[in-house]
Write a protein that holds these residues in place. Structure first.
Motif, PDB file in Angstrom:
ATOM      1  N   THR A   1     118.576 -53.242 -65.081  1.00 58.52           N
ATOM      2  CA  THR A   1     117.122 -53.229 -65.300  1.00 58.52           C
ATOM      3  C   THR A   1     116.487 -54.501 -64.757  1.00 58.52           C
ATOM      4  N   ARG A   2     117.147 -55.615 -64.989  1.00 59.49           N
ATOM      5  CA  ARG A   2     116.618 -56.901 -64.515  1.00 59.49           C
ATOM      6  C   ARG A   2     116.564 -56.934 -62.992  1.00 59.49           C
ATOM      7  N   SER A   3     117.644 -56.548 -62.344  1.00 60.73           N
ATOM      8  CA  SER A   3     117.683 -56.574 -60.888  1.00 60.73           C
ATOM      9  C   SER A   3     116.634 -55.643 -60.284  1.00 60.73           C
TER      10      SER A   3
ATOM     11  N   TYR B   1     111.776 -66.704 -67.619  1.00 65.28           N
ATOM     12  CA  TYR B   1     112.899 -65.774 -67.447  1.00 65.28           C
ATOM     13  C   TYR B   1     114.158 -66.502 -66.962  1.00 65.28           C
TER      14      TYR B   1
ATOM     15  N   LYS C   1     120.236 -66.054 -62.312  1.00 65.84           N
ATOM     16  CA  LYS C   1     118.820 -65.700 -62.467  1.00 65.84           C
ATOM     17  C   LYS C   1     117.929 -66.655 -61.666  1.00 65.84           C
TER      18      LYS C   1
ATOM     19  N   ARG D   1     108.325 -55.053 -67.724  1.00 69.78           N
ATOM     20  CA  ARG D   1     109.754 -54.747 -67.643  1.00 69.78           C
ATOM     21  C   ARG D   1     110.605 -56.012 -67.730  1.00 69.78           C
ATOM     22  N   LEU D   2     110.108 -57.091 -67.109  1.00 66.38           N
ATOM     23  CA  LEU D   2     110.864 -58.349 -67.149  1.00 66.38           C
ATOM     24  C   LEU D   2     110.873 -58.977 -68.531  1.00 66.38           C
ATOM     25  N   THR D   3     109.814 -58.780 -69.294  1.00 67.54           N
ATOM     26  CA  THR D   3     109.714 -59.418 -70.610  1.00 67.54           C
ATOM     27  C   THR D   3     110.177 -58.525 -71.738  1.00 67.54           C
TER      28      THR D   3
ATOM     29  N   LEU E   1     113.177 -57.298 -60.602  1.00 66.98           N
ATOM     30  CA  LEU E   1     113.010 -58.379 -59.628  1.00 66.98           C
ATOM     31  C   LEU E   1     112.841 -57.835 -58.217  1.00 66.98           C
TER      32      LEU E   1
ATOM     33  N   SER F   1     115.243 -55.897 -70.307  1.00 68.29           N
ATOM     34  CA  SER F   1     115.470 -56.748 -69.142  1.00 68.29           C
ATOM     35  C   SER F   1     116.752 -57.552 -69.257  1.00 68.29           C
ATOM     36  N   ARG F   2     117.324 -57.581 -70.457  1.00 69.29           N
ATOM     37  CA  ARG F   2     118.582 -58.307 -70.621  1.00 69.29           C
ATOM     38  C   ARG F   2     119.739 -57.590 -69.930  1.00 69.29           C
TER      39      ARG F   2
END
Length: 508
Positions: A47-49, A92, A112, A36-38, A52, A42-43
């Motif tokens: 989704t990024r939060s 990241y 980030k 999901r991070l890559t 993480l 993820s941008r």
């Protein structure tokens, strides 16, 4: 040594994660979060939060024995997966390639980095807990995979750079401190080269991780890489650095060969550190020292004063190494050296130069070249004379740095090449007397302490000039003393006469 996959593109990273299935449910959970991070999604902030947060929850919930488990035959044991976690997090949080609108991008990178740093602190906390519990001996394997990427992250965001914020800077500093504590290292240098004789250190691992980003095609894609490399390189000194020469020399030359002055200076500083901390024998092998010399010499044609300063300092430390192979057997004239070549070019540039910052830079380094060449400075005497006379005539601002350094150069020149000075007596005497009169009559431009220093230095040069000319200066100054009305000028002339005659001078 495992191959570094953290520096690859997101699509490559994503395809490398499934590989061989992880040997545990925890490993599968980590792999899913990493996907999901890559991913491209993820941008998006939400989704990024979420990814993480899930990663943080996994780290917190995992027991030490689960976090570091792995079979001897499995390529996807937890230590390897944790290494992938650290690499993905480091990549990241890395700053993007320099682009338009970088202010907004830098703020996003700092945000980030702060979030990633908190996750890494949790991960290192688990390592420290496992280390202290003595119930999970495999923590050392996990730490071996984690240390390199975490170090790169910490250095990237703990240096003062545009992509850092006070918060990300603080978190990165905490990460570096905890990493040193967990690895039982008292300093970054110890972490890199090893603090004990039987400890290998992690400099090789760090260089291998940085290597994909330090070639001609990729080194500008991540603007942090050059700073991490430079800062890391300068932590390692003698006697550890020479064994890594093949890894550090090409990137240093690559950075110094860039068209941007900032990168040139950074690369020259790296080269200078290598010159100071690698034995001469290693630099002379395979003609490396000559390669460094030519790379540095080419920079002397640029008009950037700060680059010229860095290059000249580096060359002055490189000359003794280059000259180790030269042996004068007597009889014939001594061969010219690279120091002669550089001084000749400097003097050529100094004569017509009108930019104050460059004039100060050249003048600042001129005494070191005279010291280096000694009596052989006579090869450059005509051009030196023109430069000295020309620079003594020009006001150089309140600090008068250029004129003070030129006076120091003249003093050294008379000490080393005194037999050739008497035939230049009239020219040098006029230049020094003109300087003394100009400084004495200067109403307010130069501070009094600087004026006094200039007058003292010029007077000392007159005394030396009198010794070099067997007392001719005293006779030439008699008429000047009779006709001069300025008390400061008279004071300087009296000092020259009295000191030359062997009498004590009390300044009255």
């Amino acid at each position: 040594m495992e191959q570094d996959s953290s520096r690859e593109s997101p699509s490559q990273e994503r395809s490398s994660l499934p590989g061989e299935p992880p040997s545990s449910a925890l490993g599968q959970s980590f792999s899913q979060v990493l996907r999901r991070l890559t991913s491209q999604e993820s941008r998006r902030g939400k989704t990024r939060s979420a990814a993480l947060q899930d990663l943080g929850a996994l780290i917190e919930a995992a027991e030490c024995d689960q976090l570091f488990e792995g079979s001897g035959t499995s390529l996807r044991g937890m230590p390897e997966i944790l290494g992938q976690v650290a690499k993905v997090l480091e990549k990241y949080a890395a700053p993007p390639k320099e682009q338009e609108g970088r202010g907004h991008a830098n703020a996003e990178v700092a945000e980030k980095a702060a979030a990633v740093g908190l996750l890494i602190l949790k991960l290192l906390g688990k390592v420290e807990a496992a280390k202290n519990s003595l119930l999970c001996p495999t923590w050392k394997i996990g730490l071996r995979h984690l240390a390199g990427p975490i170090y790169i992250f910490a250095v990237t965001h703990s240096l003062e750079q545009p992509w850092t914020s006070p918060r990300s800077h603080e978190v990165a500093g905490e990460v570096l401190s905890l990493l040193l504590r967990v690895t039982q290292c008292s300093s970054v240098a110890g972490f890199l080269h090893g603090e004990n004789e039987d400890e290998k250190g992690r400099f090789t691992v760090i260089m291998e991780l940085l290597k994909p980003d330090l070639n001609k095609e990729s080194w500008k894609k991540n603007p942090a890489t050059k700073h991490v490399f430079s800062w890391t390189l300068q932590q390692v000194t003698r006697p550890w650095l020479n064994q890594h020469l093949e890894r550090i020399l090409p990137p240093s030359l690559l950075i110094s060969d860039d068209y941007q002055t900032e990168n040139k200076i950074l690369g020259v500083h790296c080269v200078h550190h290598i010159v100071l901390n690698v034995p001469a024998a290693d630099l002379l092998q395979y003609n490396r020292a000559q390669v460094l010399y030519h790379a540095l010499f080419n920079h002397l044609y640029t008009p950037e004063y700060n680059l010229i300063q860095a290059v000249l300092l580096c060359l002055l430390d490189l000359f003794p190494i280059l000259e180790k192979g030269l042996h004068w057997k007597g009889g014939a004239a001594r061969p010219t050296t690279q120091c002669d070549e550089v001084l000749q070019l400097i003097l050529t540039h100094m004569e017509p130069e009108h930019r104050l910052l460059l004039r100060r830079t050249y003048a600042r380094n001129l005494p070191a070249f005279v010291k280096r060449l000694g009596i052989l400075t006579v090869r450059h005497l005509k051009r030196l004379e023109r430069v000295i006379v020309g620079y003594l005539e020009v006001y150089d601002g309140p600090e008068e740095e250029a004129r003070l350094k030129i006076l120091e150069t003249l003093r050294l020149l008379m000490q080393y090449a005194w037999p050739r000075v008497s035939c230049r007596l009239v020219v040098l005497l006029k230049a020094l007397l003109k300087l003394i009169c100009d400084v004495a009559r200067d109403p307010n431009l130069t501070p009094e302490p600087v004026k006094n220093t200039l007058l003292e230095e010029a007077t000392d040069c007159l005394i030396l000039l009198d010794h070099c000319s067997q007392g001719q200066v005293k006779g030439l100054l008699v008429k000047t003393l009779q006709s001069c009305e300025d008390s400061k000028v008279v004071n300087c002339i009296r000092k020259v006469r009295q000191v030359s005659e062997g009498a004590s001078y009390d300044g009255t």
